[in-house]
Each structure stands twice: as structure tokens, then as C-alpha cells.
Enzyme design. Structure first.
Site, short mmCIF file in Angstrom:
data_model
loop_
_atom_site.label_atom_id
_atom_site.label_comp_id
_atom_site.label_asym_id
_atom_site.label_seq_id
_atom_site.Cartn_x
_atom_site.Cartn_y
_atom_site.Cartn_z
N THR A 11 0.87 -1.17 0.00
CA THR A 11 0.00 0.00 0.00
C THR A 11 0.90 1.21 0.00
O THR A 11 1.63 1.47 0.95
CB THR A 11 -0.92 0.01 1.22
OG1 THR A 11 -1.76 -1.14 1.17
CG2 THR A 11 -1.79 1.26 1.24
N LYS A 65 -7.12 1.45 -3.05
CA LYS A 65 -6.74 1.04 -1.70
C LYS A 65 -6.92 2.18 -0.71
O LYS A 65 -7.28 1.96 0.46
CB LYS A 65 -5.28 0.55 -1.69
CG LYS A 65 -4.81 0.02 -0.31
CD LYS A 65 -5.65 -1.15 0.18
CE LYS A 65 -5.28 -1.60 1.59
NZ LYS A 65 -3.98 -2.27 1.66
N LYS A 68 0.63 4.89 8.38
CA LYS A 68 1.26 5.24 7.10
C LYS A 68 0.23 5.34 5.99
O LYS A 68 0.21 6.29 5.21
CB LYS A 68 2.32 4.19 6.76
CG LYS A 68 2.96 4.33 5.38
CD LYS A 68 2.29 3.44 4.32
CE LYS A 68 2.48 1.97 4.61
NZ LYS A 68 1.91 1.11 3.53
#
Length: 292
Positions: free
Chosen positions: A102, A177, A245
Site C-alpha cells: 500500500t 486502496k 502510514k
């Protein structure tokens, strides 16, 4: 671009919580597998089962037809692909690289264009489903890049996931995502608050969970992470530090497209509070600890 079949050699970089299971499915599917991880011990089981260890990412790339990466942060992705000894320097024309980390949509597009200059095809293909989805080979895989490359890699994707969807041009997999992580971020707030409410109201949280998980409140997080919360299991299916993150990337991307993601911002602040209290290596369900 070579057709992908059982004679294809696959390289796998990143043998973590999810990567280990994903790579394992490729071995079971009959692919010859080259592996690399910063900590070799994590790859020992795969090596015993026939995977070939490579001493660095460049060696994986030079010895493989298709290279899959799933690492920690966009900075890791950038180094592995675009660094002085990055894999783009070692992949041969006609080879394929698939980044399943990701990461940043913008970085994905940049890597794609750099790879095209070298005759290498690149897909961004982040996944969702956590450790359970990885173990069961039922991950959702969101893919950006050229559609013909997506179709070529499908025999590999199909071993790791069940919901495999082409999203569009380079970076589109990462944008999808981000939408996924935005949905999860606010959902986890609701799951943790709901369970804590049930407890403080004097109810059996397991009974409550069984009741609401099949109604309008149903979600993957409620059904799969709710029981872990109730059992006091905060081991990572997905690390808090990695989720922070992801939320940071999603907030940056939201700003670029003109969206004020208020729920996401709140969730990120709460997870950062958890991390500051020593919870960065817990699973995302540990947000429950904010409500104690």
C-alpha cells in the site's frame, strides 16, 4: 512480455505477516520462487519448501520473470524500484514487476513511467484482507497499470486472492486502496466504541457481537477483528504503524483531489495516540485500548 505459466520464475520481495502466506500460495501453485527479505529468518520456512534465497533485491529481479514486492513504506518502494541498485536496473525488457505494497498513487505512476522507458511492465496491486485473507488465499487485489499486463498476471493473482479487479491506469490500484483504508479507518472507530459500549452497559460483548454482526452493522472488521478484541488478542494482522502510514497517504491524496476527509483525520489522530503509548506494533483492533 512473456506469457505467465508454471514455467515462469516469480521473485518475491517482502516476507512479512502477509507476504509469507502470499508467497506460500505461489509455491503451492507450482511456480519456481526466488525470495528476499531484510530478515532472512522470516523466509526460512519458504526456503525449506523449495524457494530459492537471493541476497538482495537486484538478484531477485535478474533471476525472475515476474517480481512481486510487498514492503513497509513508500520510501521502501522507492528505494527498491528507483534506488541506485533498484530492481528496475536488473529487470530485463519484457519482464513484469508488481508492487503489492500500500503506497502512494503518485509514486506508482512514477515507477510505471520509469519502467516503460526500460521496456518493463509494472502494476500497482495493493491488497486487502489482512493476515486471514492472505492465509486463505482470499485477498482483494486492486490493480492499476496496463490491462493486458493485468490479464497476463492473473494466474499469479488468482493464487493469492479471490476478488481481483482491474481499476484503471497506473496508480489506480493505490487510489482504490486509499478508498478502502478510508472506509476501514472510520469503521474501526465504530467497532471499538460498540464493543466498549456493550461492556460498560453490562452486556456480554460476545452475544452482542453475534447479534449485530449479521444485521445492518455488519462489516469485515466487526466479524473478524471484533472477536479478537473481546478475547484480548491485539496481535497484528495488520500493524498499527503501517495503518498510520496508509492514512497519511490517504490524507495527502485526499488533499490533492480536493476532499476534506474528516473521519479519516480523526481516526489517524487516535491511532497516533495509540502508537505514542507504545502500540505501534499491535494490530489495528488495538484501537480499543483508547476506550479503556
Amino acid at each position: 512480455m512473456k506469457p505467465v505459466g508454471t514455467d515462469t520464475t516469480v521473485g518475491f520481495i517482502g516476507i512479512g505477516v502477509m507476504g509469507k502466506s502470499m508467497a506460500s500460495h505461489l509455491l503451492e501453485g507450482g511456480f519456481s520462487l526466488n525470495v528476499y527479505n531484510r530478515t532472512k529468518d522470516k523466509a526460512k520456512e519458504l526456503i525449506k519448501r523449495g524457494a530459492h534465497w537471493c541476497d538482495n533485491p537486484g538478484k531477485v529481479a535478474s533471476d525472475s520473470d515476474v517480481v512481486i514486492t510487498i514492503v513497509g513504506y513508500p520510501s521502501d518502494v522507492e528505494q527498491i524500484y528507483l534506488g541506485d541498485d533498484g530492481i528496475l536496473h536488473h529487470l530485463s525488457p519484457g519482464n513484469i514487476a508488481v508492487d503489492m505494497t500500500t503506497s502512494s498513487p503518485q509514486l506508482a505512476a512514477r515507477i510505471y513511467h520509469k519502467a516503460r522507458e526500460k521496456g518493463v511492465a509494472v502494476l500497482d496491486a495493493p491488497v486487502s484482507g489482512g493476515d486471514i485473507g492472505a492465509k486463505e488465499g482470499k485477498l482483494s487485489i486492486m490493480v492499476g497499470g496496463d490491462e493486458d499486463v493485468f490479464n497476463a498476471v492473473m494466474p499469479i493473482f488468482s493464487l493469492m486472492g479471490k476478488n481481483i479487479v482491474y481499476q484503471g491506469s497506473a496508480g489506480s490500484g493505490q487510489h482504490c486502496k486509499m478508498a478502502n483504508q478510508i472506509a476501514i479507518a472510520s469503521t474501526m472507530l465504530g467497532v471499538c466504541e460498540s464493543i466498549r459500549y456493550a461492556e460498560k452497559a453490562g452486556l456480554d460483548p460476545g452475544t452482542v457481537l453475534e447479534t449485530i454482526a449479521s444485521g445492518a452493522a455488519a462489516s469485515w472488521s466487526l466479524s473478524n477483528l471484533g472477536p479478537r478484541i473481546i478475547n484480548g488478542n491485539f496481535e497484528p494482522g495488520f500493524y498499527v504503524k503501517h495503518f498510520i502510514k496508509d492514512m497519511r497517504i490517504a490524507l495527502e491524496s485526499s488533499e490533492e483531489i480536493g476532499l476534506s476527509a474528516k473521519g479519516l483525520a480523526l481516526a489517524k489522530s487516535m491511532y497516533e495516540e495509540l502508537a505514542e503509548q507504545g502500540g505501534e506494533n499491535f494490530g489495528t483492533q488495538a484501537l480499543y485500548k483508547n476506550y479503556l
